[in-house]
Design a protein around this motif. Structure first.
Motif, PDB file in Angstrom:
ATOM      1  N   GLU A   1      73.680  94.737  82.060  1.00 49.59           N
ATOM      2  CA  GLU A   1      74.546  94.227  80.990  1.00 49.59           C
ATOM      3  C   GLU A   1      73.807  94.259  79.657  1.00 49.59           C
ATOM      4  OE1 GLU A   1      75.445  90.098  81.186  1.00 49.59           O
ATOM      5  OE2 GLU A   1      77.232  90.276  79.917  1.00 49.59           O
ATOM      6  N   GLN A   2      72.549  93.789  79.627  1.00 51.59           N
ATOM      7  CA  GLN A   2      71.789  93.789  78.380  1.00 51.59           C
ATOM      8  C   GLN A   2      71.555  95.199  77.857  1.00 51.59           C
ATOM      9  OE1 GLN A   2      68.369  91.695  79.848  1.00 51.59           O
ATOM     10  NE2 GLN A   2      69.079  89.691  79.124  1.00 51.59           N
ATOM     11  N   ALA A   3      71.376  96.165  78.781  1.00 50.15           N
ATOM     12  CA  ALA A   3      71.085  97.539  78.367  1.00 50.15           C
ATOM     13  C   ALA A   3      72.228  98.147  77.562  1.00 50.15           C
ATOM     14  CB  ALA A   3      70.794  98.401  79.590  1.00 50.15           C
ATOM     15  N   GLN A   4      73.459  97.640  77.762  1.00 52.32           N
ATOM     16  CA  GLN A   4      74.582  98.181  77.001  1.00 52.32           C
ATOM     17  C   GLN A   4      74.477  97.864  75.513  1.00 52.32           C
ATOM     18  OE1 GLN A   4      76.582 100.344  78.552  1.00 52.32           O
ATOM     19  NE2 GLN A   4      75.240  99.863  80.299  1.00 52.32           N
ATOM     20  N   ASP A   5      73.668  96.862  75.170  1.00 51.89           N
ATOM     21  CA  ASP A   5      73.474  96.541  73.761  1.00 51.89           C
ATOM     22  C   ASP A   5      72.772  97.671  73.013  1.00 51.89           C
ATOM     23  OD1 ASP A   5      74.645  94.128  74.315  1.00 51.89           O
ATOM     24  OD2 ASP A   5      72.788  92.956  74.273  1.00 51.89           O
ATOM     25  N   TRP A   6      72.112  98.569  73.743  1.00 52.17           N
ATOM     26  CA  TRP A   6      71.435  99.696  73.088  1.00 52.17           C
ATOM     27  C   TRP A   6      72.411 100.820  72.732  1.00 52.17           C
ATOM     28  CZ3 TRP A   6      68.321  96.144  75.040  1.00 52.17           C
ATOM     29  CH2 TRP A   6      67.023  96.016  74.520  1.00 52.17           C
TER      30      TRP A   6
ATOM     31  N   THR B   1      51.338 102.211  80.219  1.00 50.61           N
ATOM     32  CA  THR B   1      50.359 102.747  81.165  1.00 50.61           C
ATOM     33  C   THR B   1      50.577 104.219  81.466  1.00 50.61           C
ATOM     34  OG1 THR B   1      50.174 100.560  82.185  1.00 50.61           O
ATOM     35  CG2 THR B   1      49.388 102.435  83.471  1.00 50.61           C
ATOM     36  N   ASP B   2      51.839 104.658  81.478  1.00 49.05           N
ATOM     37  CA  ASP B   2      52.127 106.054  81.810  1.00 49.05           C
ATOM     38  C   ASP B   2      51.856 107.012  80.661  1.00 49.05           C
ATOM     39  OD1 ASP B   2      54.236 105.494  80.107  1.00 49.05           O
ATOM     40  OD2 ASP B   2      55.814 105.922  81.559  1.00 49.05           O
ATOM     41  N   GLY B   3      51.547 106.493  79.472  1.00 46.43           N
ATOM     42  CA  GLY B   3      51.290 107.325  78.313  1.00 46.43           C
ATOM     43  C   GLY B   3      52.457 107.420  77.353  1.00 46.43           C
ATOM     44  N   HIS B   4      53.655 107.016  77.787  1.00 47.91           N
ATOM     45  CA  HIS B   4      54.819 106.988  76.909  1.00 47.91           C
ATOM     46  C   HIS B   4      54.720 105.798  75.948  1.00 47.91           C
ATOM     47  CE1 HIS B   4      57.411 110.119  78.380  1.00 47.91           C
ATOM     48  NE2 HIS B   4      57.522 109.621  79.600  1.00 47.91           N
ATOM     49  N   PRO B   5      55.387 105.884  74.780  1.00 44.29           N
ATOM     50  CA  PRO B   5      55.543 104.677  73.962  1.00 44.29           C
ATOM     51  C   PRO B   5      56.283 103.601  74.757  1.00 44.29           C
ATOM     52  CG  PRO B   5      56.096 106.630  72.684  1.00 44.29           C
ATOM     53  CD  PRO B   5      55.920 107.085  74.114  1.00 44.29           C
ATOM     54  N   LYS B   6      55.892 102.343  74.556  1.00 45.24           N
ATOM     55  CA  LYS B   6      56.555 101.253  75.249  1.00 45.24           C
ATOM     56  C   LYS B   6      58.037 101.219  74.870  1.00 45.24           C
ATOM     57  CE  LYS B   6      52.439  98.309  75.563  1.00 45.24           C
ATOM     58  NZ  LYS B   6      51.791  97.043  75.120  1.00 45.24           N
ATOM     59  N   LEU B   7      58.853 100.797  75.830  1.00 42.39           N
ATOM     60  CA  LEU B   7      60.293 100.732  75.624  1.00 42.39           C
ATOM     61  C   LEU B   7      60.686  99.425  74.949  1.00 42.39           C
ATOM     62  CD1 LEU B   7      61.386 102.151  79.077  1.00 42.39           C
ATOM     63  CD2 LEU B   7      61.440 103.340  76.893  1.00 42.39           C
ATOM     64  N   GLY B   8      61.917  99.405  74.470  1.00 38.52           N
ATOM     65  CA  GLY B   8      62.441  98.198  73.864  1.00 38.52           C
ATOM     66  C   GLY B   8      62.750  98.359  72.389  1.00 38.52           C
ATOM     67  N   GLY B   9      62.377  99.510  71.816  1.00 33.58           N
ATOM     68  CA  GLY B   9      62.745  99.802  70.447  1.00 33.58           C
ATOM     69  C   GLY B   9      64.035 100.591  70.445  1.00 33.58           C
ATOM     70  N   PHE B  10      63.922 101.896  70.180  1.00 29.55           N
ATOM     71  CA  PHE B  10      65.130 102.731  70.188  1.00 29.55           C
ATOM     72  C   PHE B  10      65.663 102.899  71.601  1.00 29.55           C
ATOM     73  CE2 PHE B  10      67.069 107.071  70.204  1.00 29.55           C
ATOM     74  CZ  PHE B  10      68.198 106.735  69.472  1.00 29.55           C
TER      75      PHE B  10
END
Length: 294
Positions: free
Chosen positions: A16-21, A80-89
């Motif tokens: 449900e929260q993910a739909q806010d993106w 840890t995986d080398g990607h930028p951390k999520l939660g922005g775009f």
């Protein structure tokens, strides 16, 4: 309807929260300088492919716009995986593996090396699904790119989020074409994978850190970038047809690992090719469709 309360910092978003993106927008300006173009050329070159001109103003090889917008993220904001951390775009979803699953593009004109390119990106959808490997999520991102010379690209990118399994389980193998119209071998060793990671500023460790790829993410080897496979197929298709694409789509159907692969194609009507990369074992890795005007 009010939006759901977002996740706390460091927490994964619920479905449900993910739909806010959905609907989030990011706008950027970039370019592929001759220096960036030289890095890409050094990562993609192989015996069958001639080196393109990379001086300022030269036509930018198709799909090389993918290096125009590197994410200059501080080390403190790298996961840890080398990607930028999520939660922005992009939404912070509760899965340990994130990969570019595929996409589709349409083209009007050609960008040039050194040309300023603007990109508007928007989260189009966030969908949670259950497959044979368990729960997963797909994020679709739309990109509209415009060059100062008038060229345009419309692109839709599919990103898949998956749990990391306890052991590698290969997807269903799809056999290579029986009678391809062309077949070219390309070596994809660690040096090529590292060079492409550097050229695209992609620090995902599955492409260059063998201990991480095999230990943390349970792959049997270093993973070949999906966008690199797509770009190799694009160059081969343009070279063999002499045509400039109007539309191109691709999707990964099986991970490809370091060693070598083949670029193959089958005719799909008078103005299209079905393309694929083929592993040494004989199965397809990335499938694509290349279309041009008749």
């Amino acid at each position: 309807m009010s939006k759901s309360q977002g996740p706390m910092q460091g927490e994964a978003a619920t479905p449900e929260q993910a739909q806010d993106w959905v609907g989030r927008v990011d706008s950027r300006t970039g370019a592929v300088s001759p220096e960036f173009a030289g890095m890409v050329m050094g990562a993609l070159g192989h015996p069958a492919a001639p080196q393109p001109p990379i001086h300022t103003g030269a036509p930018l090889p198709v799909l090389w716009h993918w290096v125009a917008f590197p994410e200059f993220v501080p080390i403190s904001e790298i996961a840890t995986d080398g990607h930028p951390k999520l939660g922005g775009f992009l939404p912070p979803l509760p899965f340990g593996r994130r990969m570019w699953a595929g996409g589709k593009l349409s083209f009007k004109g050609r960008f040039a090396v050194g040309e300023a390119i603007t990109k508007r990106s928007e989260i189009l959808s966030v969908d949670f699904k259950t497959g044979h490997t368990g729960d997963m999520a797909f994020v679709r991102v739309g990109h509209d790119l415009r060059g100062e010379g008038g060229a345009q690209i419309r692109e839709e990118q599919d990103i898949v989020y998956l749990p990391i399994p306890d052991q590698f389980r290969a997807p269903r193998a799809i056999a290579a074409p029986e009678s391809p119209v062309f077949s070219e071998a390309v070596e994809v060793g660690p040096v090529r994978l590292f060079r492409y990671s550097a050229a695209t500023y992609n620090a995902h460790r599955i492409h260059y850190d063998r201990d991480y790829a095999t230990g943390a993410e349970r792959y049997p080897g270093l993973v070949v970038h999906g966008p690199m496979q797509a770009t190799l197929l694009m160059e081969a298709a343009m070279r063999h047809t002499g045509a400039t694409p109007t539309r191109f789509s691709f999707r990964g159907v099986h991970p490809m690992f370091d060693g070598h692969l083949h670029l193959q194609a089958e005719a799909d009507g008078p103005t299209a090719l079905r393309l694929c990369t083929v592993a040494p074992e004989g199965h397809q890795g990335l499938q694509a469709r290349f279309e041009w005007e008749g």
